[in-house]
Design an enzyme around this catalytic site. Structure first.
Site, PDB file in Angstrom:
ATOM      1  N   ILE A  42      -7.691  -3.978   8.193  1.00 26.10           N
ATOM      2  CA  ILE A  42      -8.260  -3.301   9.353  1.00 26.10           C
ATOM      3  C   ILE A  42      -7.799  -1.854   9.300  1.00 26.10           C
ATOM      4  O   ILE A  42      -6.794  -1.532   8.675  1.00 26.10           O
ATOM      5  CB  ILE A  42      -7.868  -3.969  10.698  1.00 26.10           C
ATOM      6  CG1 ILE A  42      -6.345  -4.085  10.845  1.00 26.10           C
ATOM      7  CG2 ILE A  42      -8.533  -5.311  10.853  1.00 26.10           C
ATOM      8  CD1 ILE A  42      -5.914  -4.726  12.164  1.00 26.10           C
ATOM      9  N   ASP A  43      -8.545  -0.972   9.938  1.00 28.92           N
ATOM     10  CA  ASP A  43      -8.276   0.458   9.834  1.00 28.92           C
ATOM     11  C   ASP A  43      -6.915   0.835  10.436  1.00 28.92           C
ATOM     12  O   ASP A  43      -6.380   0.124  11.288  1.00 28.92           O
ATOM     13  CB  ASP A  43      -9.376   1.257  10.533  1.00 28.92           C
ATOM     14  CG  ASP A  43     -10.739   1.039   9.899  1.00 28.92           C
ATOM     15  OD1 ASP A  43     -10.789   0.853   8.670  1.00 28.92           O
ATOM     16  OD2 ASP A  43     -11.742   1.053  10.635  1.00 28.92           O
ATOM     17  N   LYS A  44      -6.414   1.966  10.017  1.00 31.62           N
ATOM     18  CA  LYS A  44      -5.115   2.464  10.471  1.00 31.62           C
ATOM     19  C   LYS A  44      -4.979   2.440  11.998  1.00 31.62           C
ATOM     20  O   LYS A  44      -3.995   1.942  12.536  1.00 31.62           O
ATOM     21  CB  LYS A  44      -4.915   3.903   9.963  1.00 31.62           C
ATOM     22  CG  LYS A  44      -3.672   4.587  10.523  1.00 31.62           C
ATOM     23  CD  LYS A  44      -3.654   6.062  10.154  1.00 31.62           C
ATOM     24  CE  LYS A  44      -2.522   6.780  10.885  1.00 31.62           C
ATOM     25  NZ  LYS A  44      -2.549   8.242  10.658  1.00 31.62           N
TER      26      LYS A  44
END
Length: 304
Positions: free
Chosen positions: A137-139
């Site tokens: 999942i994105d930062k």
């Protein structure tokens, strides 16, 4: 390096090379095999082929399986929130702001650094920079991730992602008033032709489907639940922008400085999968992080 050879039989003829090899060796994922084909590690009758090659009866497939690379990534105590763990899989609730895996020039402070401190038995299928990582999942997205602790578990979990049987439900705050209570976005996602650092809906992109349901409306914002059918890069962020409701706080796909929040307001709150060994379906939930809850409370107070 260990060499494997397989001769294609009649019943396997016509299959893509990655599928045929994954069936022949359960320790290899189709993603891994595709990378090996690109790298020239997989040969058909002694010659390199493309990753979409369809095998023929009598083909001899040769695979020179590379030796696992030594990891040179420092283990760090990052106080990870481990939701579940056994000898095969681990589920972690990632906080917003943490990058999932290292990249050249950025080898500290990532989820992988923290996992390497927490345990030493991570799968090596994804290579030197991404041990154990099955999906990401994105930062600036918080929430649940599954991690493989051995290669057999890794292959089984990746296959579930390919088969679209993993449950992944997110909560998101988006711009605008969505009038209908639910909907489905079925639009292919690929690299943006004008901005290679971004993704967008492209006719040449990969099949992508997001189902959404409205949870609450706050005037200029709507709280939605998004259920992923596929898992493309930035899928929810791109799809919600595509229908005119980009995520609040999204620095890449949304309007700038509309709310006081660090990054997109997106949380991976539900994760479900079949355990790779026990074959039991397991589902985990993570509550909204404190800053997400605080933002919603502020909106509810304004709503009256």
């Amino acid at each position: 390096m260990e060499q494997f050879q397989y001769v294609i039989e009649e019943q396997t003829a016509g299959e893509r090379i990655d599928k045929a090899l994954a069936s022949a060796n359960a320790d290899w994922s189709r993603t891994l095999i595709q990378q090996w084909v690109k790298d020239g590690i997989v040969l058909v009758n002694g010659a390199a082929v493309k990753s979409n090659y369809k095998v023929k009866s009598g083909d001899t497939l040769t695979v020179d399986e590379p030796e696992p690379e030594e990891l040179n990534i420092p283990a760090e105590d990052l106080n990870l929130e481990i939701v579940y763990e056994d000898s095969d899989v681990l589920v972690v609730n990632k906080r917003s702001g943490m990058v999932v895996h290292p990249a050249p020039g950025h080898t500290t402070g990532t989820l992988v650094n923290g996992l390497m401190y927490h345990c030493t038995d991570l799968s090596g299928i994804n290579g030197i920079m991404r041990p154990g990582i099955v999906h990401r999942i994105d930062k600036d997205t918080s929430g649940l991730l599954m991690v493989a602790k051995n290669d057999k578990a890794h292959t089984a979990l990746v296959n579930q992602l390919v088969e679209k049987s993993v449950t992944r439900v997110y909560t998101a705050l988006v711009h605008g008033h969505i009038p209908h209570d639910n909907g489905t976005i079925d639009a292919p996602i690929g690299r943006n032709q004008k901005d290679r650092q971004s993704m967008s809906v492209e006719n040449t992109g990969k099949h992508a489907v997001t189902h959404f349901k409205v949870l609450e409306r706050f005037g200029d914002f709507t709280l939605v639940e998004c259920r992923l059918e596929t898992g493309r890069t930035h899928q929810i962020r791109v799809h919600m922008k595509y229908i005119g409701h980009p995520l609040a706080g999204d620095p890449k796909y949304g309007p700038k400085k509309t709310i006081d929040f660090d990054g997109q307001v997106l949380h991976a709150g539900t994760l479900g999968f079949v355990h790779p060994v026990t074959e039991e379906y397991m589902e985990f939930k993570a509550p909204l992080p404190e800053d997400f809850e605080q933002l919603l409370n502020e909106m509810k107070s304004k709503k009256g």
